[in-house]
Design an enzyme around this catalytic site. Structure first.
Site, PDB file in Angstrom:
ATOM      1  N   ARG A 178      48.935  37.431  39.499  1.00 27.18           N
ATOM      2  CA  ARG A 178      49.330  38.330  38.757  1.00 27.18           C
ATOM      3  C   ARG A 178      48.612  37.636  37.357  1.00 27.18           C
ATOM      4  O   ARG A 178      49.210  36.482  36.781  1.00 27.18           O
ATOM      5  CB  ARG A 178      50.152  38.820  38.482  1.00 27.18           C
ATOM      6  CG  ARG A 178      50.753  39.958  37.858  1.00 27.18           C
ATOM      7  CD  ARG A 178      51.557  40.520  37.383  1.00 27.18           C
ATOM      8  NE  ARG A 178      52.365  41.690  36.689  1.00 27.18           N
ATOM      9  CZ  ARG A 178      52.965  41.812  35.997  1.00 27.18           C
ATOM     10  NH1 ARG A 178      54.019  41.393  36.205  1.00 27.18           N
ATOM     11  NH2 ARG A 178      53.185  43.100  35.204  1.00 27.18           N
ATOM     12  N   HIS A 179      48.122  38.555  36.673  1.00 33.55           N
ATOM     13  CA  HIS A 179      47.170  38.440  35.079  1.00 33.55           C
ATOM     14  C   HIS A 179      48.492  38.185  34.229  1.00 33.55           C
ATOM     15  O   HIS A 179      49.199  38.555  34.780  1.00 33.55           O
ATOM     16  CB  HIS A 179      46.872  39.639  34.476  1.00 33.55           C
ATOM     17  CG  HIS A 179      46.901  41.094  34.275  1.00 33.55           C
ATOM     18  ND1 HIS A 179      47.816  40.812  33.641  1.00 33.55           N
ATOM     19  CD2 HIS A 179      47.585  41.765  35.598  1.00 33.55           C
ATOM     20  CE1 HIS A 179      48.739  42.464  33.651  1.00 33.55           C
ATOM     21  NE2 HIS A 179      48.165  42.806  34.714  1.00 33.55           N
ATOM     22  N   GLU A 195      43.801  47.481  39.927  1.00 33.11           N
ATOM     23  CA  GLU A 195      45.577  48.386  39.075  1.00 33.11           C
ATOM     24  C   GLU A 195      45.616  49.654  40.354  1.00 33.11           C
ATOM     25  O   GLU A 195      44.390  50.309  39.847  1.00 33.11           O
ATOM     26  CB  GLU A 195      46.243  48.239  38.112  1.00 33.11           C
ATOM     27  CG  GLU A 195      47.590  48.269  38.539  1.00 33.11           C
ATOM     28  CD  GLU A 195      48.423  47.629  39.310  1.00 33.11           C
ATOM     29  OE1 GLU A 195      48.213  48.260  40.248  1.00 33.11           O
ATOM     30  OE2 GLU A 195      49.399  46.749  38.988  1.00 33.11           O
TER      31      GLU A 195
END
Length: 196
Positions: free
Chosen positions: A14-15, A88
């Site tokens: 995940r970023h 997303e």
């Protein structure tokens, strides 16, 4: 439980934390830059990824700015591909709005103590969970070998649930950590994390 599918090994990142994450503002397919904490989280992932990259996996990244900023740090200049299916979930009219405001204006939803995934699913003019799940599944079905994926929190929850044979209801309750790597193989998940 859903039927367990066979996918190649996946390392999901995940970023790092963004300005909007910190403010509890819905990002969806809009963007904000990494915070100092988010940069530190990407650097922590970079410290973990070396042994994975020795296996020469494909590296595929969401094209949104926060994931590319994370990938540039994690990959240290190595090339990677992007795929729009890794963006997303689109939160429609709620993108860019504070979660607190949305809950205040949506008492029926707030009363259910929704997960983040349920909030995004309920967004007016949003993508909705079924379409979101379908594009993630289509992406997974195109994988041909070991793959590093750098993308988003809710996308990661749905993707990880799919790989591990969990229901979509369970997806929103999975951990959603930044600064680590989720290793998915043979329907199992293991979290790779450095010393805290």
């Amino acid at each position: 439980m859903v039927k367990l599918q066979s996918y190649p090994p996946i390392w999901f990142l995940r970023h790092g934390q963004t300005e909007w994450n910190r403010a509890f503002r819905l990002q969806g397919q809009m963007d904000s830059p990494l915070t100092e904490q988010g940069i530190a989280e990407a650097k922590a992932q970079a410290a973990l990824i070396g042994p994975v990259l020795l296996q020469s996996p494909a590296v595929i990244v969401s094209p949104l700015g926060r994931t590319r900023q994370t990938a540039d740090i994690v990959m240290g200049g190595r090339e990677y591909a992007t795929d729009p299916r890794l963006m997303e979930i689109d939160a429609g009219a709620w993108q860019g709005r504070l979660c607190e405001e949305i809950m205040r204006e949506s008492p029926d939803l707030a009363h259910t103590s929704p997960t983040a995934l349920q909030i995004y699913q309920a967004a007016p003019d949003g993508e909705g969970l079924e379409r979101f799940h379908n594009r993630i599944t289509a992406f997974l079905e195109d994988l041909t070998g070991p793959t590093v994926i750098i993308a988003h929190g809710l996308l990661g929850q749905v993707l990880r649930a799919q790989v591990c044979g969990l229901s979509l209801d369970a997806a929103g309750h999975l951990p959603n950590l930044q600064g680590c790597i989720y290793h998915l193989e043979r329907g199992q998940e293991h979290i790779l994390a450095g010393a805290t």
